[in-house]
Enzyme design. Structure first.
Site, mmCIF file in Angstrom:
data_model
loop_
_atom_site.group_PDB
_atom_site.id
_atom_site.type_symbol
_atom_site.label_atom_id
_atom_site.label_comp_id
_atom_site.label_asym_id
_atom_site.label_seq_id
_atom_site.Cartn_x
_atom_site.Cartn_y
_atom_site.Cartn_z
ATOM 1 N N GLU A 75 -3.505 0.189 3.921
ATOM 2 C CA GLU A 75 -4.111 -0.512 2.790
ATOM 3 C C GLU A 75 -5.645 -0.585 2.889
ATOM 4 O O GLU A 75 -6.341 -0.676 1.884
ATOM 5 C CB GLU A 75 -3.535 -1.918 2.640
ATOM 6 C CG GLU A 75 -2.088 -1.941 2.153
ATOM 7 C CD GLU A 75 -1.069 -1.807 3.279
ATOM 8 O OE1 GLU A 75 -1.473 -1.524 4.431
ATOM 9 O OE2 GLU A 75 0.131 -1.980 3.009
ATOM 10 N N PHE A 109 9.253 -14.495 4.436
ATOM 11 C CA PHE A 109 8.983 -13.167 4.992
ATOM 12 C C PHE A 109 7.800 -12.519 4.257
ATOM 13 O O PHE A 109 7.761 -12.490 3.035
ATOM 14 C CB PHE A 109 10.232 -12.285 4.864
ATOM 15 C CG PHE A 109 10.002 -10.880 5.357
ATOM 16 C CD1 PHE A 109 9.721 -10.643 6.696
ATOM 17 C CD2 PHE A 109 10.034 -9.798 4.481
ATOM 18 C CE1 PHE A 109 9.495 -9.347 7.157
ATOM 19 C CE2 PHE A 109 9.805 -8.508 4.935
ATOM 20 C CZ PHE A 109 9.536 -8.280 6.269
ATOM 21 N N GLN A 110 6.858 -12.007 5.008
ATOM 22 C CA GLN A 110 5.645 -11.372 4.479
ATOM 23 C C GLN A 110 4.856 -12.290 3.556
ATOM 24 O O GLN A 110 4.182 -11.845 2.637
ATOM 25 C CB GLN A 110 5.975 -10.044 3.781
ATOM 26 C CG GLN A 110 6.403 -8.966 4.774
ATOM 27 C CD GLN A 110 6.450 -7.577 4.201
ATOM 28 O OE1 GLN A 110 6.678 -7.380 3.010
ATOM 29 N NE2 GLN A 110 6.232 -6.570 5.058
ATOM 30 N N LYS A 116 6.098 -12.553 -6.969
ATOM 31 C CA LYS A 116 7.076 -11.557 -7.396
ATOM 32 C C LYS A 116 7.846 -12.002 -8.635
ATOM 33 O O LYS A 116 8.124 -11.198 -9.526
ATOM 34 C CB LYS A 116 8.046 -11.286 -6.235
ATOM 35 C CG LYS A 116 8.914 -10.063 -6.471
ATOM 36 C CD LYS A 116 9.759 -9.749 -5.234
ATOM 37 C CE LYS A 116 10.573 -8.486 -5.441
ATOM 38 N NZ LYS A 116 11.418 -8.175 -4.269
ATOM 39 N N MET A 171 -24.346 5.167 18.357
ATOM 40 C CA MET A 171 -25.331 4.117 18.131
ATOM 41 C C MET A 171 -25.206 3.019 19.175
ATOM 42 O O MET A 171 -26.205 2.502 19.667
ATOM 43 C CB MET A 171 -25.169 3.539 16.715
ATOM 44 C CG MET A 171 -26.279 2.580 16.325
ATOM 45 S SD MET A 171 -27.922 3.333 16.420
ATOM 46 C CE MET A 171 -28.096 3.995 14.763
#
Lengths: 190, 567
Positions: free
Chosen positions: B50, B112-113, B162, B474
């Site tokens: 993502e 969940f999630q 949802k 760097m």
């Protein structure tokens, strides 16, 4: 108008869930030092009003105002301590009152301040004072020798004097208005 | 028309002019993915992580000026977006992120999630929403795009439970203008501010313009050039300001700041007037604030009022759109030249040229500076380059002059390693007719190289140039200068990048000498899809000049001139 290096800001904000979180999150992120923050409804149920007292040493009131202004839910901001204003802080102070001496002292102090005893028992009394913050501080100092048991304060609320009006009377959020029409509207707390 | 929440999302995206979304499906966003099947005109690009989605949306937005869209599921899908959101926030890039959330009834139950993504992203978004009623949805999406693209652009996140995605209602699109009482980005300068600014410009003998990203965002390149030419003012650029004024224009001095051209930094320090346009005096461009441009008056134009007087106290602070303000200013700007001042800057530039590594004998080594400069030469300076973060990024800024806005994309403010490659994919999707080069280091590339699969699956023609020095270059440079060459955790074991690309079915080539660079550009152009080229460069190259963090801007560590021994 600035007292003790502090600045007072007033903000009109949308009365929606999470707005207080956004304001506090911004103040923390920008490292501004908050002395007190109060929030409550206004005459318009869709709008809340905050009074924020900040320690000026960490950033000028103007800088804080411009950062508040960037928040989408903040409708209007004013650095109220830059103009004529009145401010009030309310404190409930529980003081020892288990002998005649302490009761007498308490009564005398309350006469000299805009304060009154609102509850008294054999062991302790509760004093209420509503005044400008520094006067509340002064009274607390005087009560200390008697013995302060506990204390709670509301934080400062402030308002510009005269016609310095901050109001968002006609503010209606588009979406909330729809809910109202359909009869399922509810006012959210901030 | 009765539509589900998910279908409303699609309808609204189409009305916002969205053509493509970068995303990754999952449980809580599945209804929205299902709705996509009914809207084939909305292209969906499946990423591999993502973070790639938010960087691609960002790259798309920076290259096109339109709003980029990223989609992810709840919980880990949403948190993986955060680095890309923070990157977009710091560089004022307009993206809208849509995340699934567990159903309303489950919010707060550690389902969940489940994850409080609106809470997490408050500090790194311009604004965000947790949708609590399906009827709000069209308003919220319209507001979100409006907020993302107007004023100082930035990321907006919309978290949709949802059950709202599946709930059906009569869809009524809110036509007309969005009015948000708490959102009024400033536009114009007051007449008084214009008069004050003009007075300073008239009096100035050693003026310098500091042009930033705001010039590109507001489309003020032409106005900037007009101001510079009319009043004879040299122009210095911030990293994200590159392209705002054509490099190669006689009045463009170059990039300022930590790894900027010494001439720019000397000019800023000695100036009697700074005109800062659409930039925010980041610590990487000012160095020590106490000694920053001590003798100059300062005019600062920025659309964000909270940027005025934030880091540098200014004499005339104008909160407004830089293009609008320049247009107000231009009719009265006096015609001036500053021959002596510009001559002095030329001397500094010549001194800088003498120290240029390209003029030194590289003893057969392949240098990063050579690679970048040759890429510029063989692409005609016309490519969109998207750099990652580190030495190669600064070399890109120094050795790839840009002619036009939106042709140099990089993560400036947040300095996000891993940004370059996915952002280049987003840029190419938005600008399919442009030649796009992702210029990355071996370190940063490995942070998001999973998107090679995305590039291949969607056949996105991005040329990946990896400057491989087998070091976090760097960081190594800082260790060399400030930590007595203790190279803790900077040497890199790297995969065989050519074989890696081949495993994805992506043509690849390794370049080990300068002579092969031209061939590598031709090789990249031969193929329709993505191409990877690894440049095996000198391991311990140093990017000069360098203003050590917190040092005075004029106290740069500089490359010695030929024959000169470094102090």
């Amino acid at each position: 108008m600035t007292q003790n290096g502090k600045q007072t800001l007033s903000a009109l904000v949308e009365n929606k869930p999470g707005v207080l979180n956004r304001v506090v999150s911004m103040l923390r992120r920008r490292n501004f030092n908050v002395d007190s923050l109060t929030v409550g409804r206004t005459a318009n149920p869709f709008v809340s009003r905050m009074t924020i007292v900040v320690d000026q040493t960490r950033g000028s009131g103007k800088r804080i105002a411009s950062n508040l202004f960037k928040l989408v839910n903040v409708i209007d901001v004013k650095v109220i301590s830059d103009e004529l204003h009145v401010s009030r802080d309310l404190a409930l102070i529980k003081v020892r009152s288990d002998d005649a001496e302490s009761r007498n002292a308490l009564t005398l102090i309350c006469e000299r301040f805009p304060a009154r005893i609102i509850d008294i028992g054999p062991a302790v009394a509760i004093v209420e004072i509503t005044a400008q913050e520094d006067i509340v501080e002064a009274m607390i100092k005087e009560l200390e020798p008697i013995g302060i048991v506990e204390m709670v304060r509301t934080g400062v609320v402030a308002m510009g004097r005269g016609v310095r009006i901050m109001e968002a009377d006609d503010y209606r959020p588009a979406v909330e208005a729809i809910k109202e029409d359909s009869g399922s509207y509810q006012v959210y707390g901030v | 028309m009765i539509l589900s929440g998910s279908e409303i999302v699609m309808e609204c995206l189409i009305r916002e002019g969205v053509e493509v979304m970068f995303g990754y499906p999952g449980g809580a966003i599945l209804p929205t993915y299902d709705a996509m099947t009914k809207y084939p005109q909305l292209r969906h690009i499946l990423v591999r992580h993502e973070q790639g989605a938010s960087h691609m949306a960002d790259g798309y937005a920076r290259a096109t000026g339109k709003v980029g869209v990223a989609i992810a599921t709840s919980g880990p899908g949403a948190t993986n977006l955060v680095t890309g959101i923070a990157t977009a926030m710091m560089d004022s890039s307009p993206i809208v992120c849509i995340t699934g959330q567990v159903p309303r009834g489950a919010i707060g139950s550690d389902a969940f999630q489940e994850c409080d993504i609106t809470g997490i992203t408050i500090p790194v978004t311009k604004h965000n929403y947790l949708v609590s009623d399906v009827r709000e949805l069209p308003y919220i999406i319209k507001e979100a795009f409006h907020i993302a693209r107007t004023g100082r652009p930035g990321p907006v996140l919309i978290d949709i439970p949802k059950d709202i995605q599946t709930e059906k209602i009569e869809f009524v699109y809110p036509e007309g203008e969005i009015t948000l009482p708490g959102y009024n980005p400033p536009k114009h300068a007051s007449e008084e501010q214009i008069a004050d600014a003009l007075e300073l410009i008239k009096q100035a003998k050693k003026p310098v313009i500091l042009a930033g990203h705001g010039i590109t965002v507001s489309g003020a390149s032409q106005e900037l050039q007009e101001l510079a030419e009319r009043a004879g003012i040299p122009v210095t650029l911030t990293l994200l300001g590159k392209g705002a004024m054509p490099e190669g224009h006689p009045l463009t001095v170059g990039m300022m700041g930590m790894h900027g051209a010494a001439a720019c930094n000397f000019a800023i320090q000695e100036a009697d007037l700074l005109i800062a346009l659409g930039m925010r005096f980041d610590d990487r461009v000012t160095g020590n604030l106490k000694t920053y441009s001590p003798n100059s008056k300062k005019i600062h134009v920025d659309i964000d009022p909270s940027e005025i007087n934030k880091n540098v106290k200014v004499d005339v602070g104008i909160a407004g759109d830089v293009r609008t303000v320049l247009r107000q200013l231009l009719p009265s700007v006096p015609s001036k030249t500053h021959g002596e001042w510009i001559g002095k800057i030329r001397d500094w530039q010549e001194d800088g040229d003498e120290r240029d590594i390209l003029h030194a004998d590289s003893q057969g080594k392949l240098l990063g500076a050579q690679v970048i400069n040759d890429l510029w030469k063989f692409t005609g300076g016309d490519a969109i380059t998207v750099s990652d973060v580190g030495q190669h990024q600064m070399l890109e800024a120094q050795y790839y002059p840009h002619k036009r806005p939106k042709s140099m994309l990089t993560s400036g403010g947040l300095g996000t390693m891993g940004f370059g490659f996915p952002a280049a994919l987003g840029a190419k999707v938005g600008m399919p007719d442009e030649e796009v080069w992702a210029i990355v280091g071996d370190g940063g590339f490995q942070m998001t190289l999973c998107e090679l699969a995305t590039a291949k699956q969607e056949n996105i023609k991005v040329n990946i140039a990896i400057l491989n020095n087998a070091f976090l270059g760097m960081v190594r440079q800082w260790q060399e200068f400030f930590y007595e060459e203790r190279y803790q955790a900077t040497p890199m074991f790297n995969p065989d990048f050519v074989k890696l690309a081949e495993a994805y079915g992506i043509p690849a080539m390794r370049v080990t000498s300068r002579e092969q660079i031209e061939e590598s550009v031709e090789f990249a152009r031969q193929h329709d899809g993505p191409v990877l080229i690894e440049y095996a460069i000198e391991k311990e190259e140093i990017v000069y000049p360098m203003v050590p963090a917190g040092a005075d801007l004029h106290n740069m560590i500089r490359r010695p001139k030929p024959g000169e021994v470094q102090a």
